[in-house]
Every structure is written in structure tokens, then in C-alpha cells.
Design a protein around this motif. Sequence first.
Motif, PDB file in Angstrom:
ATOM      1  N   GLU A 168       0.835  -1.202   0.000  1.00  0.00           N
ATOM      2  CA  GLU A 168       0.000   0.000   0.000  1.00  0.00           C
ATOM      3  C   GLU A 168       0.866   1.247   0.000  1.00  0.00           C
ATOM      4  OE1 GLU A 168      -3.909   1.792   2.259  1.00  0.00           O
ATOM      5  OE2 GLU A 168      -2.892   0.051   3.109  1.00  0.00           O
TER       6      GLU A 168
ATOM      7  N   THR B  12       0.989   4.853   0.695  1.00  0.00           N
ATOM      8  CA  THR B  12       0.245   5.866   1.447  1.00  0.00           C
ATOM      9  C   THR B  12       0.826   7.259   1.256  1.00  0.00           C
ATOM     10  OG1 THR B  12       1.580   5.402   3.404  1.00  0.00           O
ATOM     11  CG2 THR B  12      -0.508   4.216   3.197  1.00  0.00           C
TER      12      THR B  12
ATOM     13  N   LYS C 158      -3.158   0.531  -3.852  1.00  0.00           N
ATOM     14  CA  LYS C 158      -2.891  -0.687  -3.095  1.00  0.00           C
ATOM     15  C   LYS C 158      -2.916  -1.857  -4.076  1.00  0.00           C
ATOM     16  CE  LYS C 158      -6.009  -1.917   0.066  1.00  0.00           C
ATOM     17  NZ  LYS C 158      -6.731  -2.355   1.273  1.00  0.00           N
TER      18      LYS C 158
END
Length: 160
Positions: free
Chosen positions: A74, A76, A119
Motif C-alpha cells: 500500500e 500511502t 494498493k
Amino acid sequence: MRFLKSFSLLVALFLIISACSNSETNISAKLVGTESLYKNKLSNKLNIENASLAVSTDKENYLIPVEKINFIIENTGSTSFGYGETLFIEKLESGTWYQLPYSGIGFTDEINELKPKEKVIQELPLKYLNFHLTKGTYRITKEISYKREIYPLGVEFEIR
């Protein structure tokens, strides 16, 4: 005489069982694979400048028999990362990480882009492992690229 035959048979049976169990242990040791390139604990997060990425699995604990393990990457942060298809699974044995061998599978060298806030879920190819998953501590390792540098990441999990 009867006692001697029974005793001899018992000793022979014990020796056969002992030999089989030693052979099985040696086979298991060979199947564990090679020592990991990443001997120490790996981080499951990468934070550099405005770039932030985390890796995880869909569960922290799996029960035998393990049918499926998903590896999650993922992004971020606000910058893209690169990643390949290669996933390795390692087992912790007596304080040392060992990479488990695959059989009948190859990974491509192409680099995929993981854009900001994206993701990706990759399924670990368990059916190609040349190792029977048993109880213990495992980790999945993955190399992530950022600005032409390679960063190894890993996530640990348990099989019970």
C-alpha cells in the motif's frame, strides 16, 4: 529363545524407525532452502521524503492447512514506487531465516508502478513451494524500488 527373538525384533524395529526419522529430518533441512539474504528483521514500512509505503499480509496468523496468503503493498505517500512480481517466503529456524524454494515457477523482471494512494494485492504462489508449510514463524520478503534504489521489506506471520 523366544525372548531373544522378540528382543532382537524390537531392537531392529527401533533402529529402522530411528533411521527413518533421521532421514526425514535431513530431507526437511535440505528443503528449508538457502539462508536469507536479509538476516535481520526487515521493516514492513518505508518512509523517505514524501514517499511512504507499507506491506502486510491479509492475516497475522494462519491455520494448517494454509490455502492462500495474500501480500498487500500500500502506497500511502504522494510519490510512486516500483515493484516486481517476485515474492519470497522465508521460515525462521533456530534463529536463522531461510528462503523456501519454489519449483516450476519463474518470476518476470518487469517493474510495475505503484502510484500514490494505490494498493496492490499479490497472492503468494503456495502451490509452487517445494516445501510443506508447518507450524512456525514465516515472513514474506519483497524488494521495492524508489529513485533507482532498492529497499527490502518484509512482513512476518505465524502458521499454527
